[in-house]
Motif scaffolding. Structure first.
Motif, PDB file in Angstrom:
ATOM      1  N   VAL A 192      29.453  57.344  17.113  1.00  0.00           N
ATOM      2  CA  VAL A 192      28.147  57.401  17.757  1.00  0.00           C
ATOM      3  C   VAL A 192      28.030  58.686  18.569  1.00  0.00           C
ATOM      4  O   VAL A 192      29.022  59.252  19.012  1.00  0.00           O
ATOM      5  CB  VAL A 192      27.861  56.175  18.671  1.00  0.00           C
ATOM      6  CG1 VAL A 192      27.818  54.885  17.878  1.00  0.00           C
ATOM      7  CG2 VAL A 192      28.842  56.087  19.814  1.00  0.00           C
ATOM      8  N   ALA A 193      26.795  59.103  18.749  1.00  0.00           N
ATOM      9  CA  ALA A 193      26.489  60.252  19.599  1.00  0.00           C
ATOM     10  C   ALA A 193      25.578  59.747  20.709  1.00  0.00           C
ATOM     11  O   ALA A 193      24.895  58.729  20.560  1.00  0.00           O
ATOM     12  CB  ALA A 193      25.788  61.336  18.785  1.00  0.00           C
ATOM     13  N   GLU A 194      25.588  60.466  21.811  1.00  0.00           N
ATOM     14  CA  GLU A 194      24.767  60.032  22.929  1.00  0.00           C
ATOM     15  C   GLU A 194      23.789  61.125  23.349  1.00  0.00           C
ATOM     16  O   GLU A 194      24.028  62.306  23.120  1.00  0.00           O
ATOM     17  CB  GLU A 194      25.639  59.604  24.114  1.00  0.00           C
ATOM     18  CG  GLU A 194      26.516  60.693  24.668  1.00  0.00           C
ATOM     19  CD  GLU A 194      27.423  60.196  25.791  1.00  0.00           C
ATOM     20  OE1 GLU A 194      27.862  59.033  25.752  1.00  0.00           O
ATOM     21  OE2 GLU A 194      27.679  60.980  26.706  1.00  0.00           O
ATOM     22  N   ARG A 195      22.680  60.650  23.928  1.00  0.00           N
ATOM     23  CA  ARG A 195      21.667  61.552  24.466  1.00  0.00           C
ATOM     24  C   ARG A 195      21.301  61.027  25.840  1.00  0.00           C
ATOM     25  O   ARG A 195      20.942  59.863  25.998  1.00  0.00           O
ATOM     26  CB  ARG A 195      20.437  61.557  23.549  1.00  0.00           C
ATOM     27  CG  ARG A 195      19.280  62.404  24.060  1.00  0.00           C
ATOM     28  CD  ARG A 195      18.079  62.347  23.121  1.00  0.00           C
ATOM     29  NE  ARG A 195      17.512  61.009  22.988  1.00  0.00           N
ATOM     30  CZ  ARG A 195      16.649  60.454  23.845  1.00  0.00           C
ATOM     31  NH1 ARG A 195      16.270  61.094  24.927  1.00  0.00           N
ATOM     32  NH2 ARG A 195      16.168  59.236  23.619  1.00  0.00           N
ATOM     33  N   ARG A 196      21.425  61.885  26.826  1.00  0.00           N
ATOM     34  CA  ARG A 196      21.110  61.478  28.199  1.00  0.00           C
ATOM     35  C   ARG A 196      19.644  61.763  28.503  1.00  0.00           C
ATOM     36  O   ARG A 196      19.123  62.807  28.154  1.00  0.00           O
ATOM     37  CB  ARG A 196      21.999  62.207  29.187  1.00  0.00           C
ATOM     38  CG  ARG A 196      23.447  61.806  29.054  1.00  0.00           C
ATOM     39  CD  ARG A 196      24.328  62.494  30.091  1.00  0.00           C
ATOM     40  NE  ARG A 196      25.717  62.093  29.913  1.00  0.00           N
ATOM     41  CZ  ARG A 196      26.258  61.023  30.472  1.00  0.00           C
ATOM     42  NH1 ARG A 196      25.544  60.257  31.263  1.00  0.00           N
ATOM     43  NH2 ARG A 196      27.525  60.717  30.239  1.00  0.00           N
ATOM     44  N   GLU A 197      19.034  60.793  29.166  1.00  0.00           N
ATOM     45  CA  GLU A 197      17.646  60.920  29.608  1.00  0.00           C
ATOM     46  C   GLU A 197      17.578  60.331  31.011  1.00  0.00           C
ATOM     47  O   GLU A 197      17.500  59.114  31.184  1.00  0.00           O
ATOM     48  CB  GLU A 197      16.719  60.165  28.657  1.00  0.00           C
ATOM     49  CG  GLU A 197      15.251  60.352  28.954  1.00  0.00           C
ATOM     50  CD  GLU A 197      14.408  59.632  27.924  1.00  0.00           C
ATOM     51  OE1 GLU A 197      13.818  58.593  28.290  1.00  0.00           O
ATOM     52  OE2 GLU A 197      14.357  60.091  26.774  1.00  0.00           O
ATOM     53  N   GLY A 198      17.667  61.202  31.995  1.00  0.00           N
ATOM     54  CA  GLY A 198      17.733  60.725  33.373  1.00  0.00           C
ATOM     55  C   GLY A 198      19.007  59.943  33.587  1.00  0.00           C
ATOM     56  O   GLY A 198      20.100  60.417  33.286  1.00  0.00           O
ATOM     57  N   ARG A 199      18.865  58.723  34.081  1.00  0.00           N
ATOM     58  CA  ARG A 199      20.039  57.876  34.311  1.00  0.00           C
ATOM     59  C   ARG A 199      20.434  57.072  33.075  1.00  0.00           C
ATOM     60  O   ARG A 199      21.443  56.388  33.078  1.00  0.00           O
ATOM     61  CB  ARG A 199      19.768  56.907  35.463  1.00  0.00           C
ATOM     62  CG  ARG A 199      19.569  57.606  36.782  1.00  0.00           C
ATOM     63  CD  ARG A 199      19.383  56.657  37.922  1.00  0.00           C
ATOM     64  NE  ARG A 199      18.907  55.338  37.536  1.00  0.00           N
ATOM     65  CZ  ARG A 199      18.778  54.324  38.349  1.00  0.00           C
ATOM     66  NH1 ARG A 199      19.068  54.469  39.614  1.00  0.00           N
ATOM     67  NH2 ARG A 199      18.332  53.162  37.940  1.00  0.00           N
ATOM     68  N   HIS A 200      19.643  57.141  32.044  1.00  0.00           N
ATOM     69  CA  HIS A 200      19.899  56.338  30.845  1.00  0.00           C
ATOM     70  C   HIS A 200      20.611  57.160  29.771  1.00  0.00           C
ATOM     71  O   HIS A 200      20.339  58.343  29.604  1.00  0.00           O
ATOM     72  CB  HIS A 200      18.589  55.776  30.278  1.00  0.00           C
ATOM     73  CG  HIS A 200      17.887  54.875  31.233  1.00  0.00           C
ATOM     74  ND1 HIS A 200      18.267  53.579  31.444  1.00  0.00           N
ATOM     75  CD2 HIS A 200      16.838  55.101  32.063  1.00  0.00           C
ATOM     76  CE1 HIS A 200      17.481  53.027  32.343  1.00  0.00           C
ATOM     77  NE2 HIS A 200      16.604  53.943  32.745  1.00  0.00           N
ATOM     78  N   ILE A 201      21.495  56.492  29.065  1.00  0.00           N
ATOM     79  CA  ILE A 201      22.185  57.123  27.936  1.00  0.00           C
ATOM     80  C   ILE A 201      21.769  56.374  26.681  1.00  0.00           C
ATOM     81  O   ILE A 201      21.893  55.148  26.604  1.00  0.00           O
ATOM     82  CB  ILE A 201      23.718  57.071  28.103  1.00  0.00           C
ATOM     83  CG1 ILE A 201      24.132  57.729  29.415  1.00  0.00           C
ATOM     84  CG2 ILE A 201      24.392  57.763  26.923  1.00  0.00           C
ATOM     85  CD1 ILE A 201      25.603  57.560  29.734  1.00  0.00           C
ATOM     86  N   HIS A 202      21.261  57.120  25.718  1.00  0.00           N
ATOM     87  CA  HIS A 202      20.818  56.548  24.447  1.00  0.00           C
ATOM     88  C   HIS A 202      21.869  56.864  23.387  1.00  0.00           C
ATOM     89  O   HIS A 202      22.386  57.979  23.324  1.00  0.00           O
ATOM     90  CB  HIS A 202      19.468  57.143  24.032  1.00  0.00           C
ATOM     91  CG  HIS A 202      18.388  56.859  25.025  1.00  0.00           C
ATOM     92  ND1 HIS A 202      17.537  55.792  24.895  1.00  0.00           N
ATOM     93  CD2 HIS A 202      18.022  57.480  26.172  1.00  0.00           C
ATOM     94  CE1 HIS A 202      16.701  55.773  25.907  1.00  0.00           C
ATOM     95  NE2 HIS A 202      16.978  56.805  26.703  1.00  0.00           N
ATOM     96  N   TYR A 203      22.151  55.884  22.546  1.00  0.00           N
ATOM     97  CA  TYR A 203      23.167  56.036  21.500  1.00  0.00           C
ATOM     98  C   TYR A 203      22.530  55.955  20.125  1.00  0.00           C
ATOM     99  O   TYR A 203      21.580  55.206  19.905  1.00  0.00           O
ATOM    100  CB  TYR A 203      24.232  54.944  21.650  1.00  0.00           C
ATOM    101  CG  TYR A 203      25.075  55.148  22.875  1.00  0.00           C
ATOM    102  CD1 TYR A 203      26.233  55.911  22.817  1.00  0.00           C
ATOM    103  CD2 TYR A 203      24.696  54.618  24.096  1.00  0.00           C
ATOM    104  CE1 TYR A 203      26.995  56.127  23.954  1.00  0.00           C
ATOM    105  CE2 TYR A 203      25.454  54.831  25.234  1.00  0.00           C
ATOM    106  CZ  TYR A 203      26.601  55.588  25.152  1.00  0.00           C
ATOM    107  OH  TYR A 203      27.350  55.813  26.278  1.00  0.00           O
ATOM    108  N   ARG A 204      23.081  56.728  19.214  1.00  0.00           N
ATOM    109  CA  ARG A 204      22.671  56.694  17.809  1.00  0.00           C
ATOM    110  C   ARG A 204      23.928  56.875  16.957  1.00  0.00           C
ATOM    111  O   ARG A 204      24.925  57.416  17.418  1.00  0.00           O
ATOM    112  CB  ARG A 204      21.638  57.771  17.513  1.00  0.00           C
ATOM    113  CG  ARG A 204      22.154  59.184  17.624  1.00  0.00           C
ATOM    114  CD  ARG A 204      21.047  60.232  17.455  1.00  0.00           C
ATOM    115  NE  ARG A 204      21.571  61.563  17.647  1.00  0.00           N
ATOM    116  CZ  ARG A 204      21.924  62.099  18.798  1.00  0.00           C
ATOM    117  NH1 ARG A 204      21.809  61.411  19.913  1.00  0.00           N
ATOM    118  NH2 ARG A 204      22.398  63.322  18.873  1.00  0.00           N
ATOM    119  N   VAL A 205      23.860  56.414  15.735  1.00  0.00           N
ATOM    120  CA  VAL A 205      24.997  56.545  14.818  1.00  0.00           C
ATOM    121  C   VAL A 205      25.192  58.025  14.481  1.00  0.00           C
ATOM    122  O   VAL A 205      24.220  58.746  14.258  1.00  0.00           O
ATOM    123  CB  VAL A 205      24.760  55.713  13.541  1.00  0.00           C
ATOM    124  CG1 VAL A 205      25.798  56.027  12.476  1.00  0.00           C
ATOM    125  CG2 VAL A 205      24.770  54.233  13.867  1.00  0.00           C
TER     126      VAL A 205
END
Length: 108
Positions: A61-74
């Motif tokens: 998985v890879a992650e993308r930070r947006e403010g305090r949230h971390i979003h994950y995608r395959v």
């Protein structure tokens, strides 16, 4: 990292049923925040975080930070060692089944 080590890491990581379920949910959603993975599951936030770390360390998985949230995608490339390994066995079994089919036709 050698291919055999990468394959072992991917297999070990996906061997855990809860971790595999987290991975499959990320794949279904396309991208999801870590908090979204906790909601609607029976897994605690610390446990989800551990599973996400293992998936990230294995390159799945890879992650993308947006403010305090971390979003994950395959991360599709992370499955590469597994796909390569399965591809070898696809050829192996295709040849075996072709030989079996030929043998059965000859015995008729």
């Amino acid at each position: 990292m050698p291919a055999a080590t990468q394959l072992t890491d991917v297999l070990k990581t996906l061997a855990d049923p809860t971790r595999r379920a987290v991975f499959e949910r990320i794949a279904r959603e396309g991208e999801i925040a870590a908090t979204g993975l906790v909601q609607g599951s029976k897994v605690s936030q610390p446990a989800v975080s551990q599973h996400l770390r293992a998936l990230r360390d294995a390159g799945l998985v890879a992650e993308r930070r947006e403010g305090r949230h971390i979003h994950y995608r395959v991360a599709p490339k992370g499955l590469g060692p597994l796909i390569d390994w399965l591809g070898h066995y696809e050829t192996f079994w295709t040849e075996r089944f072709a030989n079996l089919e030929r043998l059965l036709k000859e015995s008729e």
